[in-house]
Scaffold this motif. Structure first.
Motif, PDB file in Angstrom:
ATOM      1  N   LYS A   7       0.882  -1.281   0.132  1.00  0.00           N
ATOM      2  CA  LYS A   7      -0.720   0.149  -0.095  1.00  0.00           C
ATOM      3  C   LYS A   7       0.341   0.928  -0.568  1.00  0.00           C
ATOM      4  O   LYS A   7       1.953   1.197   0.287  1.00  0.00           O
ATOM      5  CB  LYS A   7      -0.830   0.103   1.145  1.00  0.00           C
ATOM      6  CG  LYS A   7      -1.885  -1.677   1.576  1.00  0.00           C
ATOM      7  CD  LYS A   7      -2.692  -1.574   0.083  1.00  0.00           C
ATOM      8  CE  LYS A   7      -3.877  -2.456   0.366  1.00  0.00           C
ATOM      9  NZ  LYS A   7      -4.740  -2.565  -1.006  1.00  0.00           N
ATOM     10  N   ILE A   8       0.798   2.065  -0.439  1.00  0.00           N
ATOM     11  CA  ILE A   8       0.669   3.979  -0.519  1.00  0.00           C
ATOM     12  C   ILE A   8       0.313   4.434  -0.140  1.00  0.00           C
ATOM     13  O   ILE A   8      -1.515   4.977  -0.211  1.00  0.00           O
ATOM     14  CB  ILE A   8       1.082   4.159  -1.896  1.00  0.00           C
ATOM     15  CG1 ILE A   8       1.956   2.674  -2.941  1.00  0.00           C
ATOM     16  CG2 ILE A   8       2.214   5.853  -1.834  1.00  0.00           C
ATOM     17  CD1 ILE A   8       2.217   3.359  -4.202  1.00  0.00           C
ATOM     18  N   LYS A   9       0.638   4.986   0.533  1.00  0.00           N
ATOM     19  CA  LYS A   9       0.011   7.532   1.579  1.00  0.00           C
ATOM     20  C   LYS A   9       1.492   8.264   1.592  1.00  0.00           C
ATOM     21  O   LYS A   9       2.072   7.692   1.735  1.00  0.00           O
ATOM     22  CB  LYS A   9       0.564   6.540   3.447  1.00  0.00           C
ATOM     23  CG  LYS A   9      -0.397   7.661   3.672  1.00  0.00           C
ATOM     24  CD  LYS A   9       0.021   7.202   5.950  1.00  0.00           C
ATOM     25  CE  LYS A   9      -0.489   8.747   6.527  1.00  0.00           C
ATOM     26  NZ  LYS A   9       0.525   8.375   6.731  1.00  0.00           N
ATOM     27  N   ILE A  10       0.438   9.274   1.053  1.00  0.00           N
ATOM     28  CA  ILE A  10       1.305  10.052   0.697  1.00  0.00           C
ATOM     29  C   ILE A  10       1.084  11.263   1.894  1.00  0.00           C
ATOM     30  O   ILE A  10      -0.887  11.213   1.979  1.00  0.00           O
ATOM     31  CB  ILE A  10       0.877  10.797  -0.938  1.00  0.00           C
ATOM     32  CG1 ILE A  10       1.248   9.788  -1.844  1.00  0.00           C
ATOM     33  CG2 ILE A  10       1.127  12.535  -1.110  1.00  0.00           C
ATOM     34  CD1 ILE A  10       2.713   9.385  -2.192  1.00  0.00           C
ATOM     35  N   GLY A 172      12.279   9.151   4.576  1.00  0.00           N
ATOM     36  CA  GLY A 172      12.908   9.431   3.504  1.00  0.00           C
ATOM     37  C   GLY A 172      13.473   7.977   2.329  1.00  0.00           C
ATOM     38  O   GLY A 172      14.102   8.610   1.588  1.00  0.00           O
ATOM     39  N   LEU A 173      12.251   8.071   2.265  1.00  0.00           N
ATOM     40  CA  LEU A 173      11.640   7.391   0.887  1.00  0.00           C
ATOM     41  C   LEU A 173      11.783   8.341  -0.106  1.00  0.00           C
ATOM     42  O   LEU A 173      10.826  10.046   0.246  1.00  0.00           O
ATOM     43  CB  LEU A 173      10.858   6.397   1.512  1.00  0.00           C
ATOM     44  CG  LEU A 173      10.455   5.392   2.375  1.00  0.00           C
ATOM     45  CD1 LEU A 173       9.297   4.270   2.719  1.00  0.00           C
ATOM     46  CD2 LEU A 173      11.902   4.476   1.695  1.00  0.00           C
ATOM     47  N   ASP A 174      12.075   7.646  -1.574  1.00  0.00           N
ATOM     48  CA  ASP A 174      11.541   8.591  -2.649  1.00  0.00           C
ATOM     49  C   ASP A 174      11.351   7.209  -3.386  1.00  0.00           C
ATOM     50  O   ASP A 174      11.529   6.204  -3.180  1.00  0.00           O
ATOM     51  CB  ASP A 174      12.987  10.014  -2.855  1.00  0.00           C
ATOM     52  CG  ASP A 174      14.210   9.030  -3.146  1.00  0.00           C
ATOM     53  OD1 ASP A 174      14.091   8.219  -3.626  1.00  0.00           O
ATOM     54  OD2 ASP A 174      15.012  10.330  -2.071  1.00  0.00           O
ATOM     55  N   GLU A 197       8.196  15.673  -2.296  1.00  0.00           N
ATOM     56  CA  GLU A 197       7.873  17.532  -2.284  1.00  0.00           C
ATOM     57  C   GLU A 197       9.522  18.310  -3.882  1.00  0.00           C
ATOM     58  O   GLU A 197      10.696  17.657  -3.513  1.00  0.00           O
ATOM     59  CB  GLU A 197       8.127  17.862  -0.894  1.00  0.00           C
ATOM     60  CG  GLU A 197       6.293  17.601  -0.535  1.00  0.00           C
ATOM     61  CD  GLU A 197       6.946  17.556   0.673  1.00  0.00           C
ATOM     62  OE1 GLU A 197       5.892  17.739   2.039  1.00  0.00           O
ATOM     63  OE2 GLU A 197       8.440  17.991   1.768  1.00  0.00           O
ATOM     64  N   THR A 198       9.035  19.080  -3.905  1.00  0.00           N
ATOM     65  CA  THR A 198       9.810  20.082  -4.384  1.00  0.00           C
ATOM     66  C   THR A 198       9.676  21.595  -4.005  1.00  0.00           C
ATOM     67  O   THR A 198       8.905  22.121  -3.550  1.00  0.00           O
ATOM     68  CB  THR A 198      10.170  20.224  -5.660  1.00  0.00           C
ATOM     69  OG1 THR A 198      10.221  19.181  -6.687  1.00  0.00           O
ATOM     70  CG2 THR A 198      11.031  21.278  -6.250  1.00  0.00           C
ATOM     71  N   ILE A 207       5.030  12.700  -7.308  1.00  0.00           N
ATOM     72  CA  ILE A 207       4.086  11.160  -6.857  1.00  0.00           C
ATOM     73  C   ILE A 207       3.809  10.506  -7.896  1.00  0.00           C
ATOM     74  O   ILE A 207       4.125   9.382  -7.770  1.00  0.00           O
ATOM     75  CB  ILE A 207       2.510  12.366  -6.283  1.00  0.00           C
ATOM     76  CG1 ILE A 207       3.439  13.493  -4.853  1.00  0.00           C
ATOM     77  CG2 ILE A 207       1.604  12.105  -6.081  1.00  0.00           C
ATOM     78  CD1 ILE A 207       2.180  14.189  -4.699  1.00  0.00           C
ATOM     79  N   ARG A 208       3.346  11.090  -9.257  1.00  0.00           N
ATOM     80  CA  ARG A 208       2.838  10.269  -9.706  1.00  0.00           C
ATOM     81  C   ARG A 208       3.779   8.878 -10.295  1.00  0.00           C
ATOM     82  O   ARG A 208       3.888   7.618  -9.943  1.00  0.00           O
ATOM     83  CB  ARG A 208       3.476  10.826 -11.254  1.00  0.00           C
ATOM     84  CG  ARG A 208       2.824   9.716 -12.176  1.00  0.00           C
ATOM     85  CD  ARG A 208       2.437  10.171 -13.253  1.00  0.00           C
ATOM     86  NE  ARG A 208       3.543  11.251 -14.227  1.00  0.00           N
ATOM     87  CZ  ARG A 208       4.396  10.550 -14.676  1.00  0.00           C
ATOM     88  NH1 ARG A 208       5.075   9.560 -14.735  1.00  0.00           N
ATOM     89  NH2 ARG A 208       5.569  11.724 -14.803  1.00  0.00           N
ATOM     90  N   GLN A 209       5.766   9.266  -9.788  1.00  0.00           N
ATOM     91  CA  GLN A 209       6.327   8.361 -10.386  1.00  0.00           C
ATOM     92  C   GLN A 209       6.619   7.547  -9.154  1.00  0.00           C
ATOM     93  O   GLN A 209       6.067   6.345  -9.146  1.00  0.00           O
ATOM     94  CB  GLN A 209       7.758   9.291 -10.776  1.00  0.00           C
ATOM     95  CG  GLN A 209       7.693  10.004 -11.874  1.00  0.00           C
ATOM     96  CD  GLN A 209       9.084  10.913 -11.865  1.00  0.00           C
ATOM     97  OE1 GLN A 209       9.510  11.192 -10.572  1.00  0.00           O
ATOM     98  NE2 GLN A 209       8.721  11.588 -12.777  1.00  0.00           N
ATOM     99  N   PHE A 210       6.263   7.982  -7.805  1.00  0.00           N
ATOM    100  CA  PHE A 210       6.557   7.186  -6.450  1.00  0.00           C
ATOM    101  C   PHE A 210       5.183   6.181  -6.470  1.00  0.00           C
ATOM    102  O   PHE A 210       5.307   5.092  -6.825  1.00  0.00           O
ATOM    103  CB  PHE A 210       6.525   8.290  -5.427  1.00  0.00           C
ATOM    104  CG  PHE A 210       7.280   7.227  -4.163  1.00  0.00           C
ATOM    105  CD1 PHE A 210       8.138   6.999  -3.958  1.00  0.00           C
ATOM    106  CD2 PHE A 210       5.425   7.099  -3.576  1.00  0.00           C
ATOM    107  CE1 PHE A 210       7.665   6.312  -2.555  1.00  0.00           C
ATOM    108  CE2 PHE A 210       5.644   6.169  -2.192  1.00  0.00           C
ATOM    109  CZ  PHE A 210       7.254   5.859  -2.029  1.00  0.00           C
ATOM    110  N   ILE A 211       4.224   6.224  -7.265  1.00  0.00           N
ATOM    111  CA  ILE A 211       3.463   5.510  -6.345  1.00  0.00           C
ATOM    112  C   ILE A 211       3.200   4.864  -7.924  1.00  0.00           C
ATOM    113  O   ILE A 211       2.712   3.047  -8.014  1.00  0.00           O
ATOM    114  CB  ILE A 211       1.777   6.472  -6.946  1.00  0.00           C
ATOM    115  CG1 ILE A 211       1.591   7.176  -6.070  1.00  0.00           C
ATOM    116  CG2 ILE A 211       0.806   5.287  -6.672  1.00  0.00           C
ATOM    117  CD1 ILE A 211       0.680   7.905  -6.124  1.00  0.00           C
TER     118      ILE A 211
END
Length: 222
Positions: A7-10, A172-174, A197-198, A207-211
């Motif tokens: 699962k993914i949480k932003i 520290g995840l990216d 974030e930037t 966000i799109r790339q991470f998901i």
């Protein structure tokens, strides 16, 4: 390599523009921070965002030693349906919160040592969350912690016959490191804020790339 579905949480959403982004890319969870950090939002800001959040996304409220009545009121109002606790909340606090609300409860531990992680495992919460320790900061530092410490603590729990709660992994995840982390850890979910974030603002491309990256790794449909 295909991995177990993760699962993914932003976390740390602050604006309606942030909500528009997550509605497009559909993480499993988002987070509103009610602790007094740079990502703090008021009850009314969170309410306004929750009204336009896609119903398929679960909203978590992040708290540090918050009066239980305030947390329960946000749940009752429908602003959040997940409670994430980053303070010294007791097991009695968690049990009472679960008695008074239908919320899922996540108890966070800021990782310092295997012994400390072992001792702070919550039996009352539904999930654990492991984050980086920095003095005076409840989380959201954008820094990594040693996965070896967490691995040692989880191994010790299993050896002692203790149930290992499913857990969120933060700190520290990216997009550049989450693949390596998921190869080492069997977490329930990954939790990211600074890494998408930037200049302190949520970045749609990140966000799109991470998901997309996490879902490709874990064999989920995009």
């Amino acid at each position: 390599m295909k991995m177990k579905s993760v699962k993914i949480k932003i976390c740390g959403l602050k604006t309606l523009a942030d909500i528009e982004i997550v509605n497009r890319y559909q993480p499993d969870y988002i987070g509103f921070v009610f602790a007094h950090t740079r990502r703090f939002v008021t009850d009314e800001q969170a309410f306004d965002m929750s009204r336009v959040l896609d119903s398929r996304i679960q909203a978590a409220g992040v708290f540090v030693n918050e009066p239980l009545e305030h947390v329960a009121a946000l749940c009752d109002r429908g602003v959040i349906n997940v409670v994430q606790l980053h303070g010294e909340e007791s097991e009695a606090y968690v049990r009472e919160l679960k008695r008074r609300t239908d919320a899922t409860v996540i108890k966070a531990v800021r990782v310092q040592s295997a012994e400390q992680v072992f001792r702070q495992m919550s039996q009352a919460a539904d999930y654990m969350l492991y984050d980086t320790y920095r003095k005076g900061e409840p989380g959201g530092t954008g820094e990594r912690f040693s996965l070896g410490i967490l691995q040692e603590s989880l191994r010790r729990m299993k050896e002692n016959g203790q149930t290992v709660k499913p857990y969120f992994l933060a700190g520290g995840l990216d997009c550049g490191n989450v693949g390596s982390v998921l190869e080492q850890m069997e977490c329930f979910a990954v939790d990211v804020s600074t890494g998408v974030e930037t200049d302190g603002v949520k970045d749609e491309a990140k966000i799109r790339q991470f998901i997309e990256h996490v879902r490709q790794l874990s064999g989920c449909e995009l």
